[in-house]
Motif scaffolding. Structure first.
Motif, PDB file in Angstrom:
ATOM      1  N   ALA A  54      40.757  44.849  36.250  1.00  0.00           N
ATOM      2  CA  ALA A  54      42.094  44.322  36.550  1.00  0.00           C
ATOM      3  C   ALA A  54      42.612  43.461  35.400  1.00  0.00           C
ATOM      4  CB  ALA A  54      42.061  43.512  37.848  1.00  0.00           C
ATOM      5  N   LEU A  55      41.740  42.621  34.853  1.00  0.00           N
ATOM      6  CA  LEU A  55      42.134  41.776  33.728  1.00  0.00           C
ATOM      7  C   LEU A  55      42.448  42.635  32.502  1.00  0.00           C
ATOM      8  CD1 LEU A  55      42.527  38.979  32.492  1.00  0.00           C
ATOM      9  CD2 LEU A  55      40.081  38.921  31.992  1.00  0.00           C
ATOM     10  N   MET A  56      41.652  43.670  32.287  1.00  0.00           N
ATOM     11  CA  MET A  56      41.891  44.567  31.159  1.00  0.00           C
ATOM     12  C   MET A  56      43.251  45.260  31.298  1.00  0.00           C
ATOM     13  SD  MET A  56      39.473  47.687  29.827  1.00  0.00           S
ATOM     14  CE  MET A  56      39.872  48.744  31.229  1.00  0.00           C
ATOM     15  N   LYS A  60      46.367  44.930  28.649  1.00  0.00           N
ATOM     16  CA  LYS A  60      46.994  46.102  28.027  1.00  0.00           C
ATOM     17  C   LYS A  60      48.508  46.025  28.123  1.00  0.00           C
ATOM     18  CE  LYS A  60      43.466  49.682  28.621  1.00  0.00           C
ATOM     19  NZ  LYS A  60      43.138  50.926  29.383  1.00  0.00           N
ATOM     20  N   GLY A  61      48.991  45.492  29.246  1.00  0.00           N
ATOM     21  CA  GLY A  61      50.437  45.433  29.473  1.00  0.00           C
ATOM     22  C   GLY A  61      51.128  44.321  28.711  1.00  0.00           C
ATOM     23  N   VAL A  62      50.413  43.218  28.464  1.00  0.00           N
ATOM     24  CA  VAL A  62      51.012  42.076  27.766  1.00  0.00           C
ATOM     25  C   VAL A  62      50.069  41.659  26.630  1.00  0.00           C
ATOM     26  CG1 VAL A  62      52.002  39.764  27.988  1.00  0.00           C
ATOM     27  CG2 VAL A  62      52.010  41.309  29.963  1.00  0.00           C
ATOM     28  N   ALA A  63      50.395  42.118  25.422  1.00  0.00           N
ATOM     29  CA  ALA A  63      49.520  41.862  24.274  1.00  0.00           C
ATOM     30  C   ALA A  63      49.590  40.411  23.801  1.00  0.00           C
ATOM     31  CB  ALA A  63      49.895  42.792  23.128  1.00  0.00           C
ATOM     32  N   ILE A 105      48.093  31.752  28.402  1.00  0.00           N
ATOM     33  CA  ILE A 105      49.167  31.125  27.632  1.00  0.00           C
ATOM     34  C   ILE A 105      50.064  32.196  27.034  1.00  0.00           C
ATOM     35  CG2 ILE A 105      49.694  29.553  25.727  1.00  0.00           C
ATOM     36  CD1 ILE A 105      46.747  28.577  26.019  1.00  0.00           C
ATOM     37  N   ILE A 106      51.352  32.001  27.170  1.00  0.00           N
ATOM     38  CA  ILE A 106      52.349  32.847  26.523  1.00  0.00           C
ATOM     39  C   ILE A 106      53.074  31.981  25.508  1.00  0.00           C
ATOM     40  CG2 ILE A 106      54.451  34.209  26.826  1.00  0.00           C
ATOM     41  CD1 ILE A 106      52.014  35.554  27.979  1.00  0.00           C
ATOM     42  N   LYS A 113      54.287  38.479  37.979  1.00  0.00           N
ATOM     43  CA  LYS A 113      54.204  39.583  38.951  1.00  0.00           C
ATOM     44  C   LYS A 113      53.060  40.526  38.583  1.00  0.00           C
ATOM     45  CE  LYS A 113      56.875  43.372  40.939  1.00  0.00           C
ATOM     46  NZ  LYS A 113      58.105  44.188  40.839  1.00  0.00           N
ATOM     47  N   SER A 114      52.904  40.811  37.272  1.00  0.00           N
ATOM     48  CA  SER A 114      51.833  41.703  36.812  1.00  0.00           C
ATOM     49  C   SER A 114      50.461  41.142  37.163  1.00  0.00           C
ATOM     50  CB  SER A 114      51.958  41.908  35.303  1.00  0.00           C
ATOM     51  OG  SER A 114      50.863  42.620  34.808  1.00  0.00           O
TER      52      SER A 114
END
Length: 203
Positions: free
Chosen positions: A68-70, A74-77, A136-137, A156-157
């Motif tokens: 799930a974390l992977m 993948k969706g948010v680099a 962190i973003i 949400k992701s």
């Protein structure tokens, strides 16, 4: 370069360092309702992820959590990850007590120091799982109108993949900084300025 010039430059650097505010020293320019604005490192948004107790999970469940974390990564680099203590650390205290016990010749005092050490060990065991996991973003050139939809999509992701997550607000960020820099977990409300709670408006 003469020795005198080197000493002068070092002195100027020390003076600049001494005149710097606490915020400049830790690199925090401002705290907003949803982010930490830094000096030179951009604007940071923190998502607090509630940890899972993997000691009670099966091997298959742990594998599913990793997958799930992977999927999220993948969706948010742009993800950065951080793990912090969410409670006090007593390692410095315990190191000090060990040193005192080695030097202490009085058996009664050494016995008291040993009891202090045992007490700290007991507290440390009780708080062994007191960790805080942060995603962190780092906001860069996002327009103000795009920031909240972007952060909402990330949140949400994470939730869709089964993570219990909360976007840190201003008070959360101040608490995280307080624990990181001074191991302070007892204060309920953190001030933006020292003595702020004593100011009475209009007085």
């Amino acid at each position: 370069m003469e020795v005198r010039e080197i000493v002068t430059k070092k002195t100027e650097k020390q003076q600049t360092h001494e005149k710097a505010s606490t915020r400049q020293l830790i690199g925090a320019r401002a705290i907003t309702d949803y982010s930490l604005i830094t000096y030179g490192q951009g604007e940071l948004v923190y998502f607090i992820v509630k940890p899972s107790n993997i000691s009670v999970l099966s091997e298959a469940s742990i594998g599913a959590r990793i997958y799930a974390l992977m999927t999220v990564l993948k969706g948010v680099a742009e993800f950065e990850m951080l793990c912090l203590n969410s409670r006090e650390s007593f390692e410095d205290n315990k190191r000090f007590l060990r040193g005192r016990m080695e030097r202490e010749e009085n058996p009664m005092i050494r016995n008291i120091l040993e009891k202090d050490q045992t007490h700290l060990d007991r507290i440390q065991v009780q708080m062994a799982t007191a960790r805080e996991f942060l995603i962190i973003i780092r906001l860069k050139e996002e327009k103000e109108s795009e920031v909240f939809p972007y952060l909402s999509r990330i949140e949400k992701s994470l939730k869709e993949q089964g993570f219990t997550v909360k976007r840190a607000d201003g008070e959360d960020i101040k608490r995280i900084l307080a624990v990181y820099y001074e191991q302070n977990v007892t204060t309920e409300c953190f001030e933006d300025y020292d003595g702020e709670r004593w100011i009475i408006l209009g007085d």
